[in-house]
Write a protein that holds these residues in place. Sequence first.
Motif, PDB file in Angstrom:
ATOM      1  N   SER A 127      -3.695   2.398 -10.228  1.00 26.84           N
ATOM      2  CA  SER A 127      -4.317   1.078 -10.392  1.00 26.84           C
ATOM      3  C   SER A 127      -3.524   0.208 -11.372  1.00 26.84           C
ATOM      4  O   SER A 127      -3.555  -1.022 -11.271  1.00 26.84           O
ATOM      5  CB  SER A 127      -5.781   1.204 -10.809  1.00 26.84           C
ATOM      6  N   GLU A 164      -0.954  -1.220  -9.231  1.00 27.89           N
ATOM      7  CA  GLU A 164      -1.609  -2.163  -8.320  1.00 27.89           C
ATOM      8  C   GLU A 164      -1.782  -3.513  -9.008  1.00 27.89           C
ATOM      9  O   GLU A 164      -1.509  -4.566  -8.433  1.00 27.89           O
ATOM     10  CB  GLU A 164      -2.971  -1.598  -7.892  1.00 27.89           C
ATOM     11  N   ARG A 195      -6.838  -2.342   6.285  1.00 29.97           N
ATOM     12  CA  ARG A 195      -8.175  -2.754   6.692  1.00 29.97           C
ATOM     13  C   ARG A 195      -8.109  -3.728   7.862  1.00 29.97           C
ATOM     14  O   ARG A 195      -8.438  -4.906   7.735  1.00 29.97           O
ATOM     15  CB  ARG A 195      -8.921  -3.340   5.498  1.00 29.97           C
ATOM     16  N   TYR A 226      -2.468 -10.029   5.145  1.00 30.14           N
ATOM     17  CA  TYR A 226      -3.450  -9.420   4.255  1.00 30.14           C
ATOM     18  C   TYR A 226      -2.744  -8.405   3.361  1.00 30.14           C
ATOM     19  O   TYR A 226      -2.036  -7.535   3.840  1.00 30.14           O
ATOM     20  CB  TYR A 226      -4.550  -8.745   5.060  1.00 30.14           C
ATOM     21  N   SER A 285      -5.231  -0.786   0.963  1.00 28.07           N
ATOM     22  CA  SER A 285      -5.729  -0.123  -0.237  1.00 28.07           C
ATOM     23  C   SER A 285      -5.401   1.362  -0.174  1.00 28.07           C
ATOM     24  O   SER A 285      -4.936   1.859   0.857  1.00 28.07           O
ATOM     25  CB  SER A 285      -7.238  -0.331  -0.372  1.00 28.07           C
ATOM     26  N   LEU A 309      -2.773  -6.487  -0.947  1.00 26.85           N
ATOM     27  CA  LEU A 309      -3.620  -5.818  -1.934  1.00 26.85           C
ATOM     28  C   LEU A 309      -4.675  -6.754  -2.493  1.00 26.85           C
ATOM     29  O   LEU A 309      -5.821  -6.373  -2.701  1.00 26.85           O
ATOM     30  CB  LEU A 309      -2.754  -5.310  -3.080  1.00 26.85           C
ATOM     31  N   SER A 310      -4.268  -8.018  -2.740  1.00 23.15           N
ATOM     32  CA  SER A 310      -5.174  -8.923  -3.441  1.00 23.15           C
ATOM     33  C   SER A 310      -6.406  -9.261  -2.608  1.00 23.15           C
ATOM     34  O   SER A 310      -7.468  -9.513  -3.157  1.00 23.15           O
ATOM     35  CB  SER A 310      -4.429 -10.197  -3.850  1.00 23.15           C
ATOM     36  N   ASP A 311      -6.286  -9.279  -1.264  1.00 21.53           N
ATOM     37  CA  ASP A 311      -7.481  -9.556  -0.458  1.00 21.53           C
ATOM     38  C   ASP A 311      -8.000  -8.307   0.246  1.00 21.53           C
ATOM     39  O   ASP A 311      -8.644  -8.390   1.286  1.00 21.53           O
ATOM     40  CB  ASP A 311      -7.227 -10.699   0.536  1.00 21.53           C
ATOM     41  N   GLU A 312      -7.706  -7.159  -0.324  1.00 21.11           N
ATOM     42  CA  GLU A 312      -8.204  -5.875   0.175  1.00 21.11           C
ATOM     43  C   GLU A 312      -7.759  -5.563   1.597  1.00 21.11           C
ATOM     44  O   GLU A 312      -8.373  -4.758   2.288  1.00 21.11           O
ATOM     45  CB  GLU A 312      -9.735  -5.811   0.110  1.00 21.11           C
ATOM     46  N   ILE A 351     -11.463  -5.423   8.324  1.00 17.87           N
ATOM     47  CA  ILE A 351     -11.766  -6.595   7.490  1.00 17.87           C
ATOM     48  C   ILE A 351     -11.064  -7.826   8.038  1.00 17.87           C
ATOM     49  O   ILE A 351     -11.655  -8.901   8.179  1.00 17.87           O
ATOM     50  CB  ILE A 351     -11.309  -6.344   6.029  1.00 17.87           C
ATOM     51  N   GLY A 361       0.830  -1.206   0.000  1.00 18.74           N
ATOM     52  CA  GLY A 361       0.000   0.000   0.000  1.00 18.74           C
ATOM     53  C   GLY A 361       0.862   1.254   0.000  1.00 18.74           C
ATOM     54  O   GLY A 361       0.559   2.240  -0.680  1.00 18.74           O
TER      55      GLY A 361
END
Lengths: 371, 363
Positions: A344, A347, A293, A318, A326, A320-323, A296, A157
């Motif tokens: 993006s 990303e 997150r 955790y 971000s 980028l791929s599993d949010e 999350i 991130g």
Amino acid sequence: MKKRNFLVTLFLSFTLILAACGTSDEGNADGDSGEEKNCEPSDDAINVAMVTDVGGVDDKSFNQSAWEGLQAYGEEYCLEEDEHYDYAQSTQDADYEPNLNRLTGQDYELVYGIGYKLTEAIEKVAGQNPDTNYALVDEVASEMDNLTSITFKEHQGSFLVGVAAALKTESNQVGFVGGVDSPLINKFEVGFEAGVKSIDPSIEVDVRYAESFDDAGKGRQIANSMYNSGVDIIYHAAGGAGNGVFSEAKDIKTNDPESYVWVIGVDRDQYDEGTVTVDGTDYNVTFTSMVKRVDIAVQDVAERMMEGDFPGGENIEYGLSDEGVSVADTNEEAYTEEIATAVSEWEQKIIDGELDIPSTHDELEEFLNNL
Amino acid sequence: MILQKLKGTWIPLVAIGFGLLAGAIIMLLFGYNPIQGYIALWNGAFENPYFTGETIRLMTPYILSGLAVAFAFRSGLLNIGVEGQVFVGWLAAVWVGTAFSLPAFIHLPLAILAAAVAGGLWGFVPGYLKAKYQVHEVIITIMMNYIALYSTNAIIRNVLTDQGERTDYIAESASLKSAWLTELMEFSNIHFGIILAIFSALFYWYFIEKTKYGFELKAVGFNRDASKYAGMSVKRSIIMSMVISGGFAGLAGAMEGLGTFGYMSLQNSFTNIGFDGIAIALLGGNTAIGVILASGLFGVLKNGALNMPTSAGVPHELVDIITALIIFFVAASYMIILFREQIISMYHKLKHKLSNISSKEGK
């Protein structure tokens, strides 16, 4: 005689205030009890609780984010706060263990320790209470069947906000303010620098540490000297000390609304921290935020435990791929579509595995040499 | 009048009562049940052996920091630097605890001694400056706090570890913890430091009340010029008072380093052990037994308060206000003394008037 009159007046006004408070309060209490839930708590939901670090639950950062995760979990399964999910706040390092033990004693089935400072305490408590599950956020704990570690790929991130900063800077100088110089915060620093240099290696990155996560004065001091030396964007990863960066930037903006200063927030979307009103016009100094997150992740682990799949002894990372991390795009004026598109693209490269983001100083050196 | 007879000791008790009452009113105003709140407070401190152990653990450094402040108070000095002396004591104890491997009967006393000496040295500087150059000890000690905070952090980072967050654990032989005691108190962090703290209180009492030096310290505290005239060395008393005060504070640091934690981590800000020590000394009337009792109160309040949010639903902010109110009323006990005097004088006036009236009627 005069004196007695004064005392009587004082007494009367005091009772009046008390009475006023009393009535308004009753109204509140009624309002609270009137809020009936029209659902039943799910049967297989587990009771979860968390222990904050010294930042407290309203730190506008990861403690708060974790609590929001628990609240979301509670809402989803129709649970009652204080009964099915709760938090305990720590005011000093010595509070961690009693807090963890207290929640364990109150029959919570899963207890989170928020922040790497709780590592020793949670390892000890987990060892003594094999029937309760524990999760540590932000640090990898030693392997135990009832203890899981939640970490984030902050470097990913940070890389993306670095890219955004490089595209946004006009002075070709950006700054980084860290909390305490430690492997965790180095991940933010290194990722950010890698991102900036990937766009333009000539951009200078001024890196400084406040050596504190709660000293806003120190953060402000560093921000002041950075902005004075020509830096126009500061990325902070300093918790409460980072609030000082915001206040300095807002101060500059208040004195001169035309000035070009930006802050990149961390952990949560810190858009609200950046609002400043000058002569009736609203400005916002928050360019973007590197959102971690925690909410999350916290909810995810609780749900996995509900399904009987508690990842004990594991370290869940955790990214980028599993949010898990971000980039916030709330400030649409500053965070233009052009920048968003570029970010993006990068990303996607990271998610596809085309690009490995460094997370330590050594890896950064190698990364920069390969540019 | 009963009020006149009760002196000294009743004031803190009334203050605590007022504090609890004010706390109850606040809880009521915000719609919480004060009885539940105070039950949660009590349970948080004593519900089971674990929490009782934690309360005693919390109380241990408070006794020593309270003694430190009280000791300086007795000779008319305000030692605000207990906080910094705690830091250097903590660091010294952990340093000795990690650096050597010795048999326990040498290692532990050595680590404790190192903490006391380090704290004493930290107290010596303001004491010396005060005695020699009349520099006010409050200013120096406040500044010394920051020096202690940042230098201990730097030493942890660069000397004791390689850019680490905290030092290694101290060797088993330097630890104040014992498996037996830990087991008895259900894994709480209680340690033998409490015995040391109580011995320190005994020492404090003996030194102040029974020795020549203690008498000199008190004399200097009451009146510097008179003491000098009486042939006492005021300078020596001031320096000695600050050194011993610092020594107590250093021991408080050792409690954290050798007992509670077993290591020292980077400190973001002050621990408040020293600052709370000021309130404890005040509350305890600068006497040994008073300090022990006041530390007990602080231990109960601080540990019990952690339980109020989770079991009575009282929010943290309110808990902080309530504990602050109790401390406020204690610190403001002078107000209570004043209040008492007013009541007494009003009573006398009233009596006077009544007797006047009755004597007039008599005529």
